[in-house]
Design a protein around this motif. Structure first.
Motif, PDB file in Angstrom:
ATOM      1  N   VAL A  15      31.632  43.727  45.395  1.00 50.25           N
ATOM      2  CA  VAL A  15      32.869  44.425  45.049  1.00 50.25           C
ATOM      3  C   VAL A  15      32.903  45.801  45.700  1.00 50.25           C
ATOM      4  N   HIS A  16      31.792  46.531  45.612  1.00 52.91           N
ATOM      5  CA  HIS A  16      31.755  47.873  46.209  1.00 52.91           C
ATOM      6  C   HIS A  16      31.969  47.815  47.712  1.00 52.91           C
ATOM      7  N   ALA A  17      31.308  46.897  48.389  1.00 54.29           N
ATOM      8  CA  ALA A  17      31.462  46.768  49.842  1.00 54.29           C
ATOM      9  C   ALA A  17      32.892  46.396  50.206  1.00 54.29           C
ATOM     10  N   ALA A  18      33.494  45.506  49.431  1.00 56.56           N
ATOM     11  CA  ALA A  18      34.866  45.083  49.720  1.00 56.56           C
ATOM     12  C   ALA A  18      35.858  46.220  49.494  1.00 56.56           C
ATOM     13  N   VAL A  19      35.666  46.985  48.434  1.00 52.57           N
ATOM     14  CA  VAL A  19      36.557  48.109  48.162  1.00 52.57           C
ATOM     15  C   VAL A  19      36.468  49.142  49.268  1.00 52.57           C
ATOM     16  N   ASP A  57      38.578  23.946  33.803  1.00 55.80           N
ATOM     17  CA  ASP A  57      38.691  25.357  34.122  1.00 55.80           C
ATOM     18  C   ASP A  57      38.221  26.173  32.923  1.00 55.80           C
ATOM     19  N   ARG A  58      37.052  26.778  33.040  1.00 56.95           N
ATOM     20  CA  ARG A  58      36.527  27.655  31.995  1.00 56.95           C
ATOM     21  C   ARG A  58      36.446  29.094  32.498  1.00 56.95           C
ATOM     22  N   SER A  59      37.295  29.415  33.447  1.00 52.23           N
ATOM     23  CA  SER A  59      37.219  30.722  34.085  1.00 52.23           C
ATOM     24  C   SER A  59      37.917  31.797  33.272  1.00 52.23           C
ATOM     25  N   ALA A  60      37.571  33.011  33.571  1.00 51.02           N
ATOM     26  CA  ALA A  60      38.233  34.196  33.031  1.00 51.02           C
ATOM     27  C   ALA A  60      38.167  35.269  34.108  1.00 51.02           C
ATOM     28  N   LEU A  61      38.854  36.357  33.868  1.00 52.07           N
ATOM     29  CA  LEU A  61      38.853  37.461  34.836  1.00 52.07           C
ATOM     30  C   LEU A  61      38.390  38.741  34.158  1.00 52.07           C
ATOM     31  N   LEU A  62      37.612  39.516  34.897  1.00 50.42           N
ATOM     32  CA  LEU A  62      37.358  40.906  34.562  1.00 50.42           C
ATOM     33  C   LEU A  62      38.161  41.724  35.573  1.00 50.42           C
ATOM     34  N   ARG A  63      38.874  42.719  35.105  1.00 53.33           N
ATOM     35  CA  ARG A  63      39.745  43.446  36.033  1.00 53.33           C
ATOM     36  C   ARG A  63      39.397  44.929  36.015  1.00 53.33           C
ATOM     37  N   LEU A  64      39.107  45.446  37.192  1.00 49.74           N
ATOM     38  CA  LEU A  64      38.750  46.849  37.363  1.00 49.74           C
ATOM     39  C   LEU A  64      39.870  47.541  38.138  1.00 49.74           C
ATOM     40  N   ARG A  65      40.355  48.636  37.619  1.00 46.26           N
ATOM     41  CA  ARG A  65      41.472  49.337  38.256  1.00 46.26           C
ATOM     42  C   ARG A  65      41.043  50.730  38.704  1.00 46.26           C
ATOM     43  N   ASP A  66      41.683  51.221  39.762  1.00 43.51           N
ATOM     44  CA  ASP A  66      41.392  52.546  40.320  1.00 43.51           C
ATOM     45  C   ASP A  66      39.920  52.669  40.682  1.00 43.51           C
ATOM     46  N   VAL A  67      39.434  51.689  41.439  1.00 42.29           N
ATOM     47  CA  VAL A  67      38.013  51.648  41.776  1.00 42.29           C
ATOM     48  C   VAL A  67      37.707  52.299  43.124  1.00 42.29           C
ATOM     49  N   GLU A  68      38.725  52.838  43.798  1.00 35.65           N
ATOM     50  CA  GLU A  68      38.480  53.370  45.141  1.00 35.65           C
ATOM     51  C   GLU A  68      37.494  54.531  45.139  1.00 35.65           C
ATOM     52  N   GLY A  69      37.336  55.213  44.000  1.00 41.49           N
ATOM     53  CA  GLY A  69      36.407  56.338  43.938  1.00 41.49           C
ATOM     54  C   GLY A  69      35.100  56.027  43.243  1.00 41.49           C
ATOM     55  N   LEU A  70      34.869  54.765  42.879  1.00 43.12           N
ATOM     56  CA  LEU A  70      33.666  54.418  42.117  1.00 43.12           C
ATOM     57  C   LEU A  70      32.477  54.123  43.029  1.00 43.12           C
ATOM     58  N   ARG A  75      28.659  52.152  43.526  1.00 37.22           N
ATOM     59  CA  ARG A  75      28.193  50.812  43.167  1.00 37.22           C
ATOM     60  C   ARG A  75      27.675  50.785  41.732  1.00 37.22           C
ATOM     61  N   LEU A  76      26.974  51.843  41.313  1.00 35.38           N
ATOM     62  CA  LEU A  76      26.473  51.896  39.942  1.00 35.38           C
ATOM     63  C   LEU A  76      27.618  51.968  38.941  1.00 35.38           C
ATOM     64  N   ASP A  77      28.679  52.712  39.286  1.00 33.17           N
ATOM     65  CA  ASP A  77      29.859  52.757  38.423  1.00 33.17           C
ATOM     66  C   ASP A  77      30.440  51.357  38.241  1.00 33.17           C
ATOM     67  N   ILE A  78      30.501  50.613  39.346  1.00 34.39           N
ATOM     68  CA  ILE A  78      31.068  49.268  39.293  1.00 34.39           C
ATOM     69  C   ILE A  78      30.180  48.347  38.464  1.00 34.39           C
ATOM     70  N   GLU A  79      28.862  48.486  38.600  1.00 30.80           N
ATOM     71  CA  GLU A  79      27.949  47.692  37.773  1.00 30.80           C
ATOM     72  C   GLU A  79      28.207  47.935  36.290  1.00 30.80           C
ATOM     73  N   ARG A  80      28.346  49.198  35.917  1.00 30.54           N
ATOM     74  CA  ARG A  80      28.596  49.527  34.509  1.00 30.54           C
ATOM     75  C   ARG A  80      29.942  48.977  34.054  1.00 30.54           C
ATOM     76  N   ALA A  81      30.943  49.097  34.904  1.00 34.21           N
ATOM     77  CA  ALA A  81      32.278  48.613  34.541  1.00 34.21           C
ATOM     78  C   ALA A  81      32.280  47.109  34.337  1.00 34.21           C
ATOM     79  N   LEU A  82      31.550  46.380  35.179  1.00 37.76           N
ATOM     80  CA  LEU A  82      31.505  44.923  35.039  1.00 37.76           C
ATOM     81  C   LEU A  82      30.780  44.500  33.765  1.00 37.76           C
ATOM     82  N   ARG A  83      29.819  45.291  33.339  1.00 36.08           N
ATOM     83  CA  ARG A  83      29.082  44.945  32.119  1.00 36.08           C
ATOM     84  C   ARG A  83      29.934  45.117  30.871  1.00 36.08           C
TER      85      ARG A  83
END
Length: 349
Positions: free
Chosen positions: A179-183, A218-231, A233-241
């Motif tokens: 996610v961090h690399a893609a952002v 289909d047993r899927s769900a979504l986690l959604r992170l917004r305004d991540v352009e300034g986060l 990788r560690l911030d993203i890890e915490r947000a996903l948890r």
């Protein structure tokens, strides 16, 4: 859901796309059509699915594009040379379910290390999710990256369907790193074109229950992170948890008001469709063990927003990244130029 109602028929989602997710398995030798057909018929019968004929093509890329189109069958399988492509409607099969389909087509064992989010609570119900997303789309829509050539092709001649590409990189990576690399790749892409990437939103596909003994569904769900352009990788890890899950498009259990919700959602999608969704969807199938397969590539699907989705598969010390977008906005060259920096950032650490 009534006995006559298929998962696709109650899929409360953008009706303008086919909602087909794809898994491409590159095999050591071309598979026999008759053998694959026999396995597919048995798998379909065990799940109550129709079993359409196995498609064949000379060009794997052309086959994959064809299998992204809308189709009433929950699962469609195609063969092009040594590539076997599984296409499934997301209402019936999720990403890990694609691996189980592949397992059932005579290529067992196919196993993933991916784990579900279990009983993590949802942020809102379906109606609340729809209302919040429509409000977001109207007021502060997510960043929508566009290729540098956007607008140069007259709309009347723009291609239909989806364009897909993939890239193999050394090493295996957790979802937060991808996610961090893609952002960062999206932000750099926009800055290179003189545009600021504001309100970058990433939807991350997860599964609630990867139980291999349950029927494929289909047993899927979504986690959604917004305004991540300034986060970081560690911030993203915490947000996903800690991110709550989003209600799935299928809406879970059928309710008396489900039809009305679906109609409201459809109207909102027609009016605000290009501003809905996320900047990017990322779906990671985990570290996959498939000894009878040389290589796997996964192409999930997303709607609204940019229409960009990134599938990830780790295998034997390498990772395959599969990027997908609408052919009306992107061509293969432009999509590859967006994907390459994602791989570069991963391998550069």
């Amino acid at each position: 859901m009534t006995s006559a109602e298929s998962p696709q028929e109650r899929w409360v989602a953008d009706p303008s796309i086919g909602w087909r997710i794809l898994l491409t398995a590159s095999l050591p030798h071309p598979p026999a059509v008759a053998t694959v057909t026999g396995h597919l018929e048995a798998l379909a019968a065990s799940h109550g699915w129709p079993s359409p004929p196995v498609r064949t093509a000379a060009d794997p890329a052309a086959l994959r594009r064809a299998l992204t189109a809308a189709d009433p069958a929950p699962v469609v399988v195609g063969i092009a040379g040594s590539d076997l492509v599984v296409s499934a409607h997301h209402a019936a099969v999720d990403g890990l379910g694609l691996l189980r389909v592949l397992d059932g087509l005579g290529l067992a064992p196919v196993r993933s290390t991916a784990r579900g989010v279990g009983e993590r609570p949802a942020e809102h119900g379906l109606l609340g999710t729809i209302a919040r997303r429509l409000g977001e789309a109207a007021v502060s829509p997510p960043a929508r990256p566009r290729p540098s050539t956007r607008g140069e092709t007259p709309s009347a001649t723009r291609a239909e369907g989806d364009v897909l590409c993939d890239l193999e990189v050394a090493g295996t990576y957790r979802t937060a790193a991808v996610v961090h690399a893609a952002v960062r790749a999206v932000v750099d892409h926009e800055e290179g074109l003189g545009r600021a990437a504001r309100h970058v939103a990433v939807a991350v596909g997860v599964t609630r229950d990867p139980d291999p003994d349950s029927p494929i569904a289909d047993r899927s769900a979504l986690l959604r992170l917004r305004d991540v352009e300034g986060l970081t990788r560690l911030d993203i890890e915490r947000a996903l948890r800690t991110a709550p899950v989003q209600a799935p498009p299928g809406g879970g259990t059928r309710r008396p008001w489900s039809g009305a919700v679906g109609r409201v959602s459809a109207v909102g999608m027609r009016v605000l469709g290009p501003r809905l969704g996320s900047t990017l969807l990322v779906s990671h199938l985990g570290e996959v063990s498939a000894p009878h397969v040389d290589r796997l590539a996964f192409h999930p699907v997303t709607a609204g927003g940019s229409g960009l989705s990134l599938g990830v598969v780790g295998d034997r010390g390498r990772t395959v990244l599969g990027l997908r977008a609408r052919a009306s906005a992107w061509d293969a060259d432009g999509l590859e130029r967006l994907l390459e920096p994602v791989g570069g950032r991963l391998t550069d650490g």
